[in-house]
Design a protein around this motif. Structure first.
Motif, mmCIF file in Angstrom:
data_model
loop_
_atom_site.group_PDB
_atom_site.id
_atom_site.type_symbol
_atom_site.label_atom_id
_atom_site.label_comp_id
_atom_site.label_asym_id
_atom_site.label_seq_id
_atom_site.Cartn_x
_atom_site.Cartn_y
_atom_site.Cartn_z
ATOM 1 N N THR A 170 45.959 53.527 32.996
ATOM 2 C CA THR A 170 47.184 52.722 32.974
ATOM 3 C C THR A 170 47.983 52.917 31.691
ATOM 4 N N THR A 173 49.616 56.205 31.792
ATOM 5 C CA THR A 173 50.703 56.111 32.764
ATOM 6 C C THR A 173 51.964 55.576 32.096
ATOM 7 N N SER A 211 57.670 51.065 38.831
ATOM 8 C CA SER A 211 56.273 51.415 39.094
ATOM 9 C C SER A 211 55.307 50.757 38.114
ATOM 10 N N ILE A 215 51.512 49.425 39.122
ATOM 11 C CA ILE A 215 50.330 50.168 38.682
ATOM 12 C C ILE A 215 49.468 49.315 37.758
ATOM 13 N N ARG A 225 52.523 54.637 42.438
ATOM 14 C CA ARG A 225 52.239 56.021 42.032
ATOM 15 C C ARG A 225 53.287 56.997 42.574
#
Length: 365
Positions: A170, A173, A211, A215, A225
Motif C-alpha cells: 500500500t 502504491t 484509487s 486500495i 487497482r
C-alpha cells in the motif's frame, strides 16, 4: 480553442487482466525470437513467470536492474544480452527495470538494436515515455544523473496486467501513484500543453487519487487497482508527450546526485513544487484541486501533502536520510541550466522549497 501542436507517440498498449500471458505473441509480432527478461533482484519471481510464459522464446533473466539506471549496470546487462543473442528485452517491474530496458535499446548497436516490451508492476509511468535518465560518475567521483528524450528508447509494446499490481504494498502504491500524478501535474503547465494531453492529465490525476482510499481499504480491490494502473498510463503518456518543469528537475537532482529513492522523493517534493508554482498557474492548480476532489479551503498542494499523511508515507526528505547541509547544493544544481517553469526560478526560493520539504512542512495557502 487556442492553436496547438500534438505529436502522438507510436506504441502498442495492451491493458487488462492476465494480459502478461500474451507476451510470447507480442514477441513474435515484433519479429523477434530470443527474449531476455529484465527484473530487479526483488522481482525475480515475477520475471520467472514471464519467462515461463515466453516458452522457447525466453533465453534468460538479468535481475540486477538498479535505481537511477547506472551506466555500469547497463553495460553489464548489455554484455549478457549479447552473449544470449537476445533480440528483444522484456522489462518486468517498475521504473528501475523499465529504465534498464530503455538503456539497452539506446546502447545497443543500430544493426542489432534490442526491441522492448514493458510489463509495468508499479505506477511510475516510465514505460509510456521516450525519456531516459542515466547516472554516471563524473571526474570528481560524484554521481550525476542526465536525462534525454529520444524515440530510440520508447518501448515497442506495453502490457498492463492488473493482476501483477495486486501485491504492490500500500505504501509503495501511494508513492508510485504520486510519482505518476507529478507527470500529469506538470503537463498542465508545460509550454507544449494542449487540450488532448491536458484532458488526459486530469483524467489520470482523478483516476489515481480515487484509487488511494479503495486500495487502502482493500489492497486487492479490483476497481482501485484498475483505476490506478489506467491512471499510471494516462500520466505516463503526459510525461512522454510534453516537457516537464521544476518538480522533475528537483527530483532528478535529488535522485541522481544525492542517491535519494525515486518514488518517495517525487511524492515528497510534489506538494511543495505545486505550491511554488501556484501563484503563476492559478487556473491549472484549480483544475488539479477539482480533479483531486478536495473540499473548499484546501489547496491542491495541501491535498497532495495530506495524501502522504493519510497513508503513513514519509512527509520529509529528512525521513529519507537526506542531509540538511546538502540543501544549498541541491538548490544550486537545480538552477544551473534554464528550463521552462511557470514561476521564475530563483535559487533562494528553491532553497526555501527544499527546506520545507526537508522538514515536512505542510504548504500554506
Amino acid at each position: 480553442m487556442q492553436p496547438f501542436v500534438y505529436n502522438a507517440l507510436p506504441a502498442r498498449v495492451i491493458f487488462g487482466w492476465d494480459t502478461s500471458e500474451q507476451v510470447a505473441d507480442e514477441v513474435l509480432r515484433l519479429g523477434c525470437k530470443r527474449a531476455i527478461v529484465l527484473t530487479t533482484a526483488q522481482q525475480v519471481s515475477s520475471g520467472q513467470k514471464v519467462l515461463k510464459d515466453l516458452g522457447d522464446l525466453g533465453v534468460g533473466i538479468y535481475s540486477n536492474a538498479t535505481m537511477h539506471t547506472p551506466i555500469h549496470i547497463t553495460l553489464d546487462a548489455l554484455k549478457v544480452a549479447q552473449e544470449l543473442q537476445a533480440d528483444v528485452c522484456v522489462a518486468v517491474g517498475g521504473g528501475s527495470t523499465i529504465g534498464l530496458g530503455k538503456a539497452l535499446a539506446l546502447h545497443s548497436s543500430n544493426e542489432k538494436k534490442l526491441k522492448q516490451i514493458a510489463i509495468p508492476t508499479t505506477y511510475a509511468g516510465s514505460e509510456a515515455t521516450p525519456i531516459i535518465g542515466q547516472t554516471e560518475i563524473d571526474k570528481e567521483a560524484k554521481s550525476l544523473k542526465t536525462t534525454q528524450r529520444t524515440l530510440n528508447v520508447l518501448p515497442d509494446v506495453i502490457i498492463y496486467d492488473i493482476n501483477l499490481t495486486l501485491t504492490l504494498p500500500t505504501q509503495m502504491t501511494t508513492t508510485s501513484g504520486l510519482n505518476a500524478i507529478a507527470h500529469a501535474v506538470e503537463a498542465l503547465w508545460a509550454p507544449e500543453a494542449n487540450p488532448i494531453i491536458s484532458n488526459l492529465a486530469l483524467q489520470g490525476i482523478k483516476a489515481i487519487s480515487q484509487s488511494f482510499p479503495l486500495i487502502r481499504k482493500d489492497p486487492k480491490d479490483p476497481k482501485g487497482r484498475s483505476n490506478a494502473l489506467f491512471g499510471a498510463w494516462s500520466c505516463g503518456t503526459c510525461l512522454g508527450a510534453v516537457g516537464m518543469s521544476l518538480h522533475h528537475k528537483l527530483c532528478h537532482t535529488l535522485g541522481g546526485t544525492f542517491g535519494m529513492p525515486h518514488a518517495e522523493t517525487h511524492a515528497i517534493i510534489l506538494p511543495h513544487a505545486v505550491a511554488y508554482n501556484a501563484p503563476f498557474a492559478t487556473d491549472e492548480v484549480e483544475e488539479i484541486r477539482i480533479a483531486l476532489n478536495l473540499q473548499q479551503g484546501i489547496s491542491a498542494a495541501q491535498g497532495l501533502f495530506d495524501v502522504l499523511e493519510n497513508n503513513n508515507i514519509p512527509c520529509s526528505l529528512k525521513e529519507l536520510g537526506f542531509k540538511q547541509e546538502d540543501l544549498r547544493r541541491a538548490a544550486e544544481i537545480a538552477v544551473r541550466s534554464p528550463y521552462p517553469n511557470p514561476a521564475p526560478l530563483e535559487e533562494e526560493k528553491i532553497f526555501h522549497l527544499l527546506s520545507n520539504a526537508y522538514h515536512g512542512i505542510r504548504p500554506a495557502i
